[in-house]
Design an enzyme around this catalytic site. Structure first.
Site, PDB file in Angstrom:
ATOM      1  N   GLU A   4       8.092  12.026   8.777  1.00 37.42           N
ATOM      2  CA  GLU A   4       9.252  13.043   8.379  1.00 37.42           C
ATOM      3  C   GLU A   4       9.974  12.302   7.080  1.00 37.42           C
ATOM      4  O   GLU A   4       9.615  11.169   7.112  1.00 37.42           O
ATOM      5  CB  GLU A   4      10.176  13.256   9.359  1.00 37.42           C
ATOM      6  CG  GLU A   4       9.627  14.084  10.722  1.00 37.42           C
ATOM      7  CD  GLU A   4      10.551  14.300  11.816  1.00 37.42           C
ATOM      8  OE1 GLU A   4      11.776  14.146  11.700  1.00 37.42           O
ATOM      9  OE2 GLU A   4      10.026  15.301  12.688  1.00 37.42           O
ATOM     10  N   PRO A   5      10.778  13.045   6.571  1.00 36.44           N
ATOM     11  CA  PRO A   5      11.579  12.426   5.446  1.00 36.44           C
ATOM     12  C   PRO A   5      12.403  11.310   5.777  1.00 36.44           C
ATOM     13  O   PRO A   5      12.407  10.259   5.110  1.00 36.44           O
ATOM     14  CB  PRO A   5      12.415  13.630   5.085  1.00 36.44           C
ATOM     15  CG  PRO A   5      11.659  14.855   5.107  1.00 36.44           C
ATOM     16  CD  PRO A   5      10.982  14.571   6.477  1.00 36.44           C
ATOM     17  N   SER A   9       7.875   4.501   9.385  1.00 32.33           N
ATOM     18  CA  SER A   9       7.398   3.569  10.234  1.00 32.33           C
ATOM     19  C   SER A   9       8.310   3.673  11.480  1.00 32.33           C
ATOM     20  O   SER A   9       7.573   3.131  12.572  1.00 32.33           O
ATOM     21  CB  SER A   9       7.902   2.123   9.422  1.00 32.33           C
ATOM     22  OG  SER A   9       7.108   1.876   8.333  1.00 32.33           O
ATOM     23  N   GLU A 118      -7.464   5.513  14.773  1.00 30.08           N
ATOM     24  CA  GLU A 118      -7.111   5.447  13.403  1.00 30.08           C
ATOM     25  C   GLU A 118      -7.398   4.517  12.575  1.00 30.08           C
ATOM     26  O   GLU A 118      -7.960   4.413  11.665  1.00 30.08           O
ATOM     27  CB  GLU A 118      -5.696   6.323  13.436  1.00 30.08           C
ATOM     28  CG  GLU A 118      -5.393   6.737  11.852  1.00 30.08           C
ATOM     29  CD  GLU A 118      -4.081   7.249  11.565  1.00 30.08           C
ATOM     30  OE1 GLU A 118      -3.562   7.761  12.749  1.00 30.08           O
ATOM     31  OE2 GLU A 118      -3.892   7.529  10.606  1.00 30.08           O
ATOM     32  N   ARG A 119      -6.525   3.440  12.944  1.00 32.04           N
ATOM     33  CA  ARG A 119      -6.568   2.022  12.344  1.00 32.04           C
ATOM     34  C   ARG A 119      -7.912   1.756  12.218  1.00 32.04           C
ATOM     35  O   ARG A 119      -8.412   0.949  11.349  1.00 32.04           O
ATOM     36  CB  ARG A 119      -5.455   1.230  12.990  1.00 32.04           C
ATOM     37  CG  ARG A 119      -4.107   1.632  12.564  1.00 32.04           C
ATOM     38  CD  ARG A 119      -3.200   0.794  13.585  1.00 32.04           C
ATOM     39  NE  ARG A 119      -1.867   1.482  13.256  1.00 32.04           N
ATOM     40  CZ  ARG A 119      -0.671   1.378  13.813  1.00 32.04           C
ATOM     41  NH1 ARG A 119      -0.731   0.347  14.805  1.00 32.04           N
ATOM     42  NH2 ARG A 119       0.439   2.035  13.632  1.00 32.04           N
ATOM     43  N   ARG A 144     -25.039  -5.171 -17.805  1.00 30.36           N
ATOM     44  CA  ARG A 144     -24.215  -5.262 -18.985  1.00 30.36           C
ATOM     45  C   ARG A 144     -24.269  -6.549 -19.897  1.00 30.36           C
ATOM     46  O   ARG A 144     -24.112  -7.673 -19.187  1.00 30.36           O
ATOM     47  CB  ARG A 144     -22.810  -5.032 -18.625  1.00 30.36           C
ATOM     48  CG  ARG A 144     -21.715  -5.248 -19.576  1.00 30.36           C
ATOM     49  CD  ARG A 144     -21.618  -4.065 -20.459  1.00 30.36           C
ATOM     50  NE  ARG A 144     -20.605  -4.358 -21.674  1.00 30.36           N
ATOM     51  CZ  ARG A 144     -20.487  -3.422 -22.558  1.00 30.36           C
ATOM     52  NH1 ARG A 144     -21.319  -2.452 -22.785  1.00 30.36           N
ATOM     53  NH2 ARG A 144     -19.498  -3.708 -23.571  1.00 30.36           N
ATOM     54  N   GLN A 155     -20.359 -17.949 -15.079  1.00 32.14           N
ATOM     55  CA  GLN A 155     -19.887 -18.533 -13.809  1.00 32.14           C
ATOM     56  C   GLN A 155     -18.606 -17.839 -13.445  1.00 32.14           C
ATOM     57  O   GLN A 155     -18.562 -17.630 -12.520  1.00 32.14           O
ATOM     58  CB  GLN A 155     -19.658 -20.008 -14.016  1.00 32.14           C
ATOM     59  CG  GLN A 155     -19.355 -20.779 -12.797  1.00 32.14           C
ATOM     60  CD  GLN A 155     -19.131 -22.121 -12.909  1.00 32.14           C
ATOM     61  OE1 GLN A 155     -18.426 -22.432 -13.721  1.00 32.14           O
ATOM     62  NE2 GLN A 155     -19.668 -23.026 -12.234  1.00 32.14           N
ATOM     63  N   GLN A 212     -12.176  -4.636 -13.225  1.00 33.26           N
ATOM     64  CA  GLN A 212     -11.814  -5.720 -13.943  1.00 33.26           C
ATOM     65  C   GLN A 212     -13.380  -6.033 -14.606  1.00 33.26           C
ATOM     66  O   GLN A 212     -13.547  -6.213 -15.755  1.00 33.26           O
ATOM     67  CB  GLN A 212     -11.256  -6.985 -13.316  1.00 33.26           C
ATOM     68  CG  GLN A 212     -10.789  -8.121 -14.486  1.00 33.26           C
ATOM     69  CD  GLN A 212      -9.652  -7.848 -15.430  1.00 33.26           C
ATOM     70  OE1 GLN A 212      -9.134  -6.474 -15.109  1.00 33.26           O
ATOM     71  NE2 GLN A 212      -9.685  -8.464 -16.587  1.00 33.26           N
ATOM     72  N   GLY A 240       0.266   3.144   9.417  1.00 35.28           N
ATOM     73  CA  GLY A 240       1.016   2.080   9.730  1.00 35.28           C
ATOM     74  C   GLY A 240       1.052   1.079   8.547  1.00 35.28           C
ATOM     75  O   GLY A 240      -0.298   0.607   8.236  1.00 35.28           O
TER      76      GLY A 240
HETATM   77  C1  LIG Z   1      -1.723  10.019   1.252  1.00 36.11           C
HETATM   78  C2  LIG Z   1      -1.005  10.002   2.340  1.00 36.11           C
HETATM   79  C3  LIG Z   1      -1.350  10.529   3.728  1.00 36.11           C
HETATM   80  C4  LIG Z   1      -0.665  10.532   4.948  1.00 36.11           C
HETATM   81  N1  LIG Z   1      -0.902  11.341   5.920  1.00 36.11           N
HETATM   82  C5  LIG Z   1      -0.121  11.266   6.893  1.00 36.11           C
HETATM   83  C6  LIG Z   1      -0.402  12.181   8.118  1.00 36.11           C
HETATM   84  O1  LIG Z   1      -1.413  13.082   7.943  1.00 36.11           O
HETATM   85  N2  LIG Z   1       0.315  12.198   9.374  1.00 36.11           N
HETATM   86  C7  LIG Z   1       1.367  11.600   9.371  1.00 36.11           C
HETATM   87  O2  LIG Z   1       2.113  11.569  10.231  1.00 36.11           O
HETATM   88  N3  LIG Z   1       1.796  10.462   8.242  1.00 36.11           N
HETATM   89  C8  LIG Z   1       0.885  10.565   7.085  1.00 36.11           C
HETATM   90  N4  LIG Z   1       1.376   9.667   5.935  1.00 36.11           N
HETATM   91  C9  LIG Z   1       2.541   9.109   6.030  1.00 36.11           C
HETATM   92  C10 LIG Z   1       2.251   7.587   6.437  1.00 36.11           C
HETATM   93  O3  LIG Z   1       1.973   7.212   7.782  1.00 36.11           O
HETATM   94  C11 LIG Z   1       3.622   6.906   6.263  1.00 36.11           C
HETATM   95  O4  LIG Z   1       3.814   7.039   4.567  1.00 36.11           O
HETATM   96  C12 LIG Z   1       3.714   5.440   6.469  1.00 36.11           C
HETATM   97  O5  LIG Z   1       3.447   5.095   8.030  1.00 36.11           O
HETATM   98  C13 LIG Z   1       4.897   4.677   6.344  1.00 36.11           C
HETATM   99  O6  LIG Z   1       6.034   5.311   6.277  1.00 36.11           O
HETATM  100  P1  LIG Z   1       7.261   5.733   5.223  1.00 36.11           P
HETATM  101  O7  LIG Z   1       6.403   6.442   4.065  1.00 36.11           O
HETATM  102  O8  LIG Z   1       8.063   6.321   5.662  1.00 36.11           O
HETATM  103  O9  LIG Z   1       7.655   4.159   4.647  1.00 36.11           O
HETATM  104  P2  LIG Z   1       9.076   3.452   5.361  1.00 36.11           P
HETATM  105  O10 LIG Z   1       8.914   3.501   6.647  1.00 36.11           O
HETATM  106  O11 LIG Z   1      10.475   4.046   4.710  1.00 36.11           O
HETATM  107  O12 LIG Z   1       8.631   1.936   4.988  1.00 36.11           O
HETATM  108  C14 LIG Z   1       9.155   1.652   3.580  1.00 36.11           C
HETATM  109  C15 LIG Z   1       8.862   0.178   3.348  1.00 36.11           C
HETATM  110  O13 LIG Z   1       9.783  -0.540   4.387  1.00 36.11           O
HETATM  111  C16 LIG Z   1       8.595  -1.326   5.067  1.00 36.11           C
HETATM  112  N5  LIG Z   1       9.061  -1.347   6.537  1.00 36.11           N
HETATM  113  C17 LIG Z   1       9.555  -0.384   7.253  1.00 36.11           C
HETATM  114  N6  LIG Z   1       9.842  -1.054   8.452  1.00 36.11           N
HETATM  115  C18 LIG Z   1       9.882  -2.434   8.416  1.00 36.11           C
HETATM  116  C19 LIG Z   1       9.845  -3.246   9.382  1.00 36.11           C
HETATM  117  N7  LIG Z   1      10.320  -3.262  10.784  1.00 36.11           N
HETATM  118  N8  LIG Z   1       9.534  -4.738   8.939  1.00 36.11           N
HETATM  119  C20 LIG Z   1       9.156  -4.936   7.646  1.00 36.11           C
HETATM  120  N9  LIG Z   1       9.013  -3.772   6.718  1.00 36.11           N
HETATM  121  C21 LIG Z   1       9.328  -2.663   7.237  1.00 36.11           C
HETATM  122  C22 LIG Z   1       7.449  -0.711   5.067  1.00 36.11           C
HETATM  123  O14 LIG Z   1       6.194  -1.481   5.417  1.00 36.11           O
HETATM  124  C23 LIG Z   1       7.366  -0.063   3.552  1.00 36.11           C
HETATM  125  O15 LIG Z   1       6.661  -1.198   2.835  1.00 36.11           O
HETATM  126  C24 LIG Z   1       0.586   9.832   4.836  1.00 36.11           C
HETATM  127  C25 LIG Z   1       0.891   9.111   4.038  1.00 36.11           C
HETATM  128  C26 LIG Z   1       0.367   9.200   2.692  1.00 36.11           C
HETATM  129  C27 LIG Z   1       0.527   8.468   1.564  1.00 36.11           C
END
Ligand SMILES: Cc1cc2nc3c(=O)[nH]c(=O)nc-3n(C[C@H](O)[C@H](O)[C@H](O)COP(=O)(O)OP(=O)(O)OC[C@H]3O[C@@H](n4cnc5c(N)ncnc54)[C@H](O)[C@@H]3O)c2cc1C
Length: 255
Positions: A4-5, A9, A118-119, A144, A155, A212, A240
């Protein structure tokens, strides 16, 4: 659909919520970055079913996308153009009782269980992607010519291939090890997390190194290398982030 917005994480802070009514539930809220959310007929969604409860207050619902109150718009993105990525608004969307997936308030367990596969799938995909872009680039380096010989004979270029081959082999060994454990029914959380962490950044870096080696051709769309770089950049974020993987591993060491 989990993200969600204001909850990526930090899954437990999601706000989309369901209120029980006669014969089902009414869901309101917002989801973002949901893969195929525009073209999907239904979306499996993580939703709050208690006002509080953190990890414990999440349930899964199968939400039909043709229900009144459901709307999805396509987000513009860097790569992965084969799928749409959606911003979804849910304005009092009705979901019948039978669309509850698993137990009420037991969604977090499902999320964690699903993440393992998934992972692992992402790690397997990256091993294959690295090998593909490597093989293509090896052919290119043999053909090339520069300064009267194939660029692969320099090298500096030859050593890049040696390093990349080692990276790919290490990623493959770790990923297959995790897959064997997972397939045999063991708790493979540690190995799956390591495989995801190891292969996603490596895949981006291998693709970039291959770009590159292609020189200007690598920057051109027709060779497919620039696409590999753009697509690979998602790996350390989706499913994740690398930082979250490192947290899971670090905490498992009692730190
Ligand atoms: C192309 C695409 C497809 C996706 N598809 C799906 C989907 O189908 N379903 C779904 O649910 N989601 C989906 N996602 C969402 C994706 O899982 C999230 O973008 C991701 O989990 C990170 O969440 P966030 O973007 O809110 O980043 P944030 O949680 O806001 O994190 C921002 C930064 O802070 C860091 N951070 C956060 N917490 C910590 C911590 N405790 N310690 C250290 N660093 C931290 C993160 O690693 C990151 O670098 C998709 C994303 C993309 C880009």
């Amino acid at each position: 659909g989990i993200t969600e917005p204001d909850a990526g994480s930090d899954v437990a802070s999601l706000r989309t919520h369901a209120k029980e009514v006669d014969g089902g539930w009414i869901i309101s809220g917002e989801k973002c970055y949901i893969t195929n959310g525009v073209r999907a007929d239904f979306v499996v969604m993580a939703v709050k079913t208690t006002a509080e409860g953190g990890h414990g207050g999440i349930s899964f619902f199968i939400v039909d996308t043709d229900q009144p109150g459901y709307s999805a718009s396509k987000l513009e993105k860097m790569g992965w153009h084969a799928s749409d990525t959606a911003l979804i608004a849910l304005d009092e969307v009705f979901v019948p009782t039978e669309n509850l997936l698993g137990g009420i308030n037991e969604g977090f367990k499902l999320i964690m269980a699903n993440f393992q596969w998934e992972r692992l799938m992402m790690a397997l995909g990256s091993v294959a992607a690295m090998q593909l872009v490597f093989d293509k680039t090896l052919l290119y380096a043999a053909e090339r010519q520069a300064f009267g010989r194939p660029i692969g004979n320099f090298q500096a270029i030859r050593h890049k291939f040696a390093e990349m081959a080692t990276t790919i082999e290490a990623g493959r060994a770790l990923t297959y090890h995790a897959l064997r454990l997972f397939y045999d029914g063991h708790d493979a959380t540690r190995e799956v997390t390591m495989a995801k962490l190891k292969t996603q950044r490596d895949c981006f870096e291998v693709a970039d190194e291959c770009l590159q080696i292609h020189g200007g051709a690598g920057y051109m769309v027709e060779y497919g290398i620039e696409r590999a770089v753009r697509d690979a950049r998602l790996g350390p974020i989706g499913g994740g982030t690398d930082e979250v993987m490192a947290e899971i591993l670090g905490r498992s060491m009692g730190l």
